[in-house]
Write an enzyme that holds these catalytic residues in place. Sequence first.
Site, mmCIF file in Angstrom:
data_model
loop_
_atom_site.group_PDB
_atom_site.id
_atom_site.type_symbol
_atom_site.label_atom_id
_atom_site.label_comp_id
_atom_site.label_asym_id
_atom_site.label_seq_id
_atom_site.Cartn_x
_atom_site.Cartn_y
_atom_site.Cartn_z
ATOM 1 N N LEU A 180 2.048 -1.351 -1.570
ATOM 2 C CA LEU A 180 1.590 -0.400 -0.570
ATOM 3 C C LEU A 180 1.568 0.972 -1.231
ATOM 4 C CD1 LEU A 180 0.770 -0.545 2.433
ATOM 5 C CD2 LEU A 180 3.132 0.030 3.031
ATOM 6 N N ASP A 181 0.446 1.677 -1.139
ATOM 7 C CA ASP A 181 0.307 2.982 -1.788
ATOM 8 C C ASP A 181 1.407 3.942 -1.342
ATOM 9 O OD1 ASP A 181 -1.943 2.158 -3.111
ATOM 10 O OD2 ASP A 181 -3.364 3.140 -1.756
ATOM 11 N N PRO A 182 1.808 4.888 -2.203
ATOM 12 C CA PRO A 182 2.840 5.863 -1.816
ATOM 13 C C PRO A 182 2.488 6.632 -0.539
ATOM 14 C CG PRO A 182 2.455 5.970 -4.169
ATOM 15 C CD PRO A 182 1.404 5.052 -3.611
ATOM 16 N N LEU A 183 1.211 6.954 -0.341
ATOM 17 C CA LEU A 183 0.812 7.739 0.828
ATOM 18 C C LEU A 183 0.655 6.893 2.086
ATOM 19 C CD1 LEU A 183 -1.778 10.202 -0.768
ATOM 20 C CD2 LEU A 183 0.700 10.398 -0.585
ATOM 21 N N ALA A 184 0.870 5.587 1.965
ATOM 22 C CA ALA A 184 0.786 4.693 3.119
ATOM 23 C C ALA A 184 2.182 4.395 3.660
ATOM 24 C CB ALA A 184 0.089 3.395 2.729
#
Length: 302
Positions: free
Chosen positions: A47-51
């Site tokens: 999961l992306d850091p910004l998600a």
Amino acid sequence: MTQAKSRKRAISGWIVLDKPYDMTSTQAVGKVRWLLSAAKAGHAGTLDPLATGILPIALGEATKAVPQVQDGTKIYRFAIGWGRATSTDDTEGEVIATSDIRPERGALEAVLPRFIGTILQRPPAFSAIKVDGERAYDLARAGEAVELAARPIDIDHIALIEHGTETSVLEVTCGKGTYVRALARDIAEALGTVGHVTSLHRAAVGPFTDKDAISLAALEAAEAGPARDALIAPVALGLAGLPEIRLDAGQAGAVSHGNTILLTGAGAPVALEECWTSFKGQVLATGSVEYGQFKPRRVFNL
């Protein structure tokens, strides 16, 4: 005097983490592993850091079920910011194009059916896909032009949740390999404008949903020991989407040693591409059924 290292424990199960914003999946796994003193841990889908949202973290023997969870259906809620395209297709990148066009609700709803079914999607340049042995995001950050080939993905459902002049919120149910950032980019292009993801939340991965999730703060707040261990979900929960075959003691003994067994009884399956076996509620193995025989692929030691 050097402090003694904490003893790692051979614990198994799942922490269904509600990953916080601005934390990498690797950092999240490391934090959970440290909090539980787990000997082994891994995640089922980056999961992306910004998600934010569902990051299933497998402990011990649950790591053997990671492929089944990763291959499961996913649900994302995401916001598209209209009028600006970025190099990363999210808020982290530089603005590379702008547009004064803001789609109306009707136009947006009309275009969404184009993105349902098996479609071709060109992944973002800033992705973990390898190009000649290098990660695409490493090449992109180094200033190289990265053009990734389109690949087929499966989208089961997509719906508009909220619509505004500058931002719209959508929910998508999709299969493995779908890039929501690319989906937002392509929806905007189909509407004659540009856009990027301004927020992203993963609401489900395979059998795990928001209702199963625990925050990192709650995990930290739980007292170390039985109270914190009580937050670990059983290994079998990760296999809930697959057929279960319950075995007797004799069959279980054979499967636990990796042996193929003949399934008996009126309801015994003849063929299954993927399934799992259990004995007294414990996972024994994942595998397949061919000609009425269960063939184990991965044996669990619980």
